[in-house]
Write a protein that holds these residues in place. Structure first.
Motif, PDB file in Angstrom:
ATOM      1  N   THR A 223       0.835  -1.204   0.000  1.00 60.26           N
ATOM      2  CA  THR A 223       0.000   0.000   0.000  1.00 60.26           C
ATOM      3  C   THR A 223       0.866   1.249   0.000  1.00 60.26           C
ATOM      4  OG1 THR A 223      -0.120   0.132   2.406  1.00 60.26           O
ATOM      5  CG2 THR A 223      -1.743  -1.266   1.291  1.00 60.26           C
ATOM      6  N   ASP A 224       0.196   2.402  -0.106  1.00 62.33           N
ATOM      7  CA  ASP A 224       0.874   3.693  -0.063  1.00 62.33           C
ATOM      8  C   ASP A 224       0.906   4.286   1.343  1.00 62.33           C
ATOM      9  OD1 ASP A 224       1.482   3.769  -2.761  1.00 62.33           O
ATOM     10  OD2 ASP A 224      -0.467   4.623  -3.300  1.00 62.33           O
ATOM     11  N   ARG A 225       0.565   3.516   2.340  1.00 64.74           N
ATOM     12  CA  ARG A 225       0.594   4.023   3.712  1.00 64.74           C
ATOM     13  C   ARG A 225       2.031   4.347   4.112  1.00 64.74           C
ATOM     14  NH1 ARG A 225      -4.002   3.152   6.726  1.00 64.74           N
ATOM     15  NH2 ARG A 225      -2.782   3.286   8.623  1.00 64.74           N
ATOM     16  N   VAL A 226       2.178   5.333   4.994  1.00 68.24           N
ATOM     17  CA  VAL A 226       3.506   5.761   5.409  1.00 68.24           C
ATOM     18  C   VAL A 226       4.264   4.633   6.103  1.00 68.24           C
ATOM     19  CG1 VAL A 226       4.746   7.439   6.822  1.00 68.24           C
ATOM     20  CG2 VAL A 226       2.706   8.124   5.591  1.00 68.24           C
ATOM     21  N   SER A 227       3.549   3.754   6.779  1.00 65.29           N
ATOM     22  CA  SER A 227       4.211   2.625   7.450  1.00 65.29           C
ATOM     23  C   SER A 227       4.815   1.639   6.461  1.00 65.29           C
ATOM     24  CB  SER A 227       3.204   1.902   8.350  1.00 65.29           C
ATOM     25  OG  SER A 227       2.075   1.471   7.598  1.00 65.29           O
ATOM     26  N   ASN A 228       4.519   1.766   5.170  1.00 66.42           N
ATOM     27  CA  ASN A 228       5.097   0.887   4.145  1.00 66.42           C
ATOM     28  C   ASN A 228       6.090   1.628   3.267  1.00 66.42           C
ATOM     29  OD1 ASN A 228       5.264  -1.682   2.769  1.00 66.42           O
ATOM     30  ND2 ASN A 228       4.107  -0.756   1.090  1.00 66.42           N
ATOM     31  N   LYS A 293       6.938   0.864  11.346  1.00 69.24           N
ATOM     32  CA  LYS A 293       5.658   1.007  12.035  1.00 69.24           C
ATOM     33  C   LYS A 293       5.719   2.012  13.180  1.00 69.24           C
ATOM     34  CE  LYS A 293       4.276  -3.741  10.983  1.00 69.24           C
ATOM     35  NZ  LYS A 293       3.845  -5.049  11.526  1.00 69.24           N
ATOM     36  N   ALA A 294       6.933   2.383  13.569  1.00 73.10           N
ATOM     37  CA  ALA A 294       7.079   3.300  14.703  1.00 73.10           C
ATOM     38  C   ALA A 294       6.819   4.730  14.252  1.00 73.10           C
ATOM     39  CB  ALA A 294       8.477   3.180  15.304  1.00 73.10           C
ATOM     40  N   PRO A 295       6.073   5.519  15.015  1.00 71.07           N
ATOM     41  CA  PRO A 295       5.847   6.918  14.652  1.00 71.07           C
ATOM     42  C   PRO A 295       7.087   7.754  14.933  1.00 71.07           C
ATOM     43  CG  PRO A 295       4.818   6.443  16.752  1.00 71.07           C
ATOM     44  CD  PRO A 295       5.365   5.139  16.250  1.00 71.07           C
TER      45      PRO A 295
END
Length: 459
Positions: A223-228, A293-295
């Protein structure tokens, strides 16, 4: 490349800052006197009032450092940065001190005696922030008020948000123009550069252009999620392509480049260090997956304080302009300015699209040091008192935090030094300067006060 000198009239009302050469001329002719050393401010002896241009104070709030700049709207040159500063916060030190105090309290309560639990009736007021975050807001507001007191500021401008986390997690969200356009890409990439330390996650390359890469390839369902998302150099990004992360780390050229760099770096060193480096390489896969996955803590700190600062700026009754971090980076890149905290402040908001500045300008460095501590007892590692501090606040006319000039006649540190002093019970004070890593002892008779302690150190 120097800051303009702040000017006050005889009634202490702010006038337009002047060039340092003009300030020297006024002081030499006796028409002005030094009002304040940091920031350098002069007060005119006879003049009252004067012409003023529109002056905007612009802010780039950060978790560690806040950039500040005064931009004057000149008739011929347009918006021009005339004064800049970078304020270093001490939020990390406050948090560390609170954690240490909490540990001491927990140890004493758990090992000394049993105490009946009390009803927890402590309530936090609306808008409460942790002390380490409230400190960032308070120090920034302090310097906004100081600039308004010493310069004729007519407008304020703030980078309201460093990273729009909601927009990055859901790019299809509607209602905001930049989320679907060019600024959205700047918002995401700036966040990723900060999160991954501006280095390639696969080969540790730095000081080179980095590209956004999908950790789990998009062609394989990523996906395009920031976690990826991560940042990688062009070579690693092209080579990885649609490969799974674990396979690429085992067979890719990035691994060979890292091993070659390690062989050169660890040539002639013992086997233990080489073994530790190999273990570090083996855990790279786990590190990438966990960090993805860490902010970003800095982004969370800025986002937690942005509205508190914005609300406080509105109470100044001056017009407040806002802009996102993506807008700031867009303005800076279009004008080809290097990255710096004060330059980001100058480029914040829509007014930063056409601002004139010298990249070699030397901003004033301001470090928050606090006003001392109220704790009078020195504690051991378990939180028990082992001694008491002196109650003397002044000694020989000095107090801790004063900016002084020391003229040492002889010895190892002979010469003229400028720095911050820490008083002691005996007449041998500790002087901290930028030229030496550690403080050194100086007798107070060799010192002259330049600036009284106000909780900050200047350079």
């Amino acid at each position: 490349m120097q800051n303009r000198v702040l000017v006050l009239d005889k009634n202490r009302q702010p006038l337009m800052p002047c060039h340092p050469a003009r300030a020297r001329e006024l002081l030499r002719e006796g028409k002005a006197a030094v009002f304040r050393r940091f920031p350098f401010t002069v007060i005119l002896k006879h003049r009252e009032g004067g012409d003023k241009q529109e002056l905007t104070e612009k802010l780039d709030p950060g978790s560690k450092t806040t950039g500040m700049v005064l931009v004057a709207l000149f008739a011929r040159r347009g918006p021009t940065a005339i004064w800049a500063a970078e304020l270093e916060h001490r939020g990390a030190a406050i948090r560390k001190s609170l954690e240490q105090r909490c540990g001491h309290r927990r140890h004493r309560r758990g090992n000394l005696r049993y105490r009946e639990p009390r009803f927890d009736n402590r309530t936090r007021p609306e808008g409460w922030l942790p002390p380490s975050l409230q400190h960032r807001v308070d120090t920034t507001l302090t310097w906004v008020a100081r600039c308004c007191r010493w310069a004729p500021v007519t407008r304020l401008s703030q980078e309201l948000v460093k990273f729009d986390l909601q927009a990055m997690q859901n790019p299809e969200i509607s209602g905001t123009e930049y989320q679907q356009g060019t600024l959205f890409g700047y918002e995401v990439k700036e966040y990723l550069l900060e999160k991954w330390g501006r280095t390639c996650v696969y080969c540790d390359a730095e000081n080179m252009p980095l590209e956004v890469d999908h950790i789990h390839p998009k062609g394989n369902g990523g996906t395009d999620r920031v976690s990826n998302l991560a940042v990688a150099c062009r070579d690693c990004n092209q080579e990885k392509s649609q490969q799974p992360l674990d396979l690429f780390l085992k067979t890719g050229k990035g691994r060979r480049r890292r091993m070659q760099a390690n062989a050169k770096a660890f040539a002639g060193k013992d086997a233990k260090k080489i073994a530790r480096r190999k273990i570090h390489e083996e855990t790279r896969l786990q590190r990438i997956r966990s960090q993805a996955k860490a902010p970003l803590k800095d982004a969370a700190a800025v986002n937690s304080t942005r509205w508190a600062l914005y609300t406080a700026l509105q109470q100044t009754e001056l017009p407040v302009e806002t802009g996102s971090g993506g807008r700031t980076k867009w303005n800076r890149s279009q004008q080809r300015y290097p990255k710096a905290h004060w330059i980001d402040a100058a480029c914040a908001g829509t007014s930063g699209a056409t601002v004139r500045l010298n990249p070699n300008h030397r901003p004033m460095q301001i470090g928050a040091k606090g006003h001392g501590e109220r704790q009078r007892a020195r504690l051991d590692k378990n939180g028990f008192p082992v001694g008491h501090k002196t109650v003397t606040k002044f000694s020989w006319g000095f107090q801790t935090g004063d900016m002084v000039m020391a003229v040492v006649p002889n010895g190892k540190f002979a010469g003229t030094h400028l720095g911050r002093v820490a008083i002691r019970a005996r007449p041998s004070f500790a002087l901290s300067t930028a030229a030496f890593e550690k403080p050194f002892d100086v007798h107070p008779k060799y010192m002259t006060i330049l600036h009284r302690s106000d909780g900050y150190v200047y350079n």
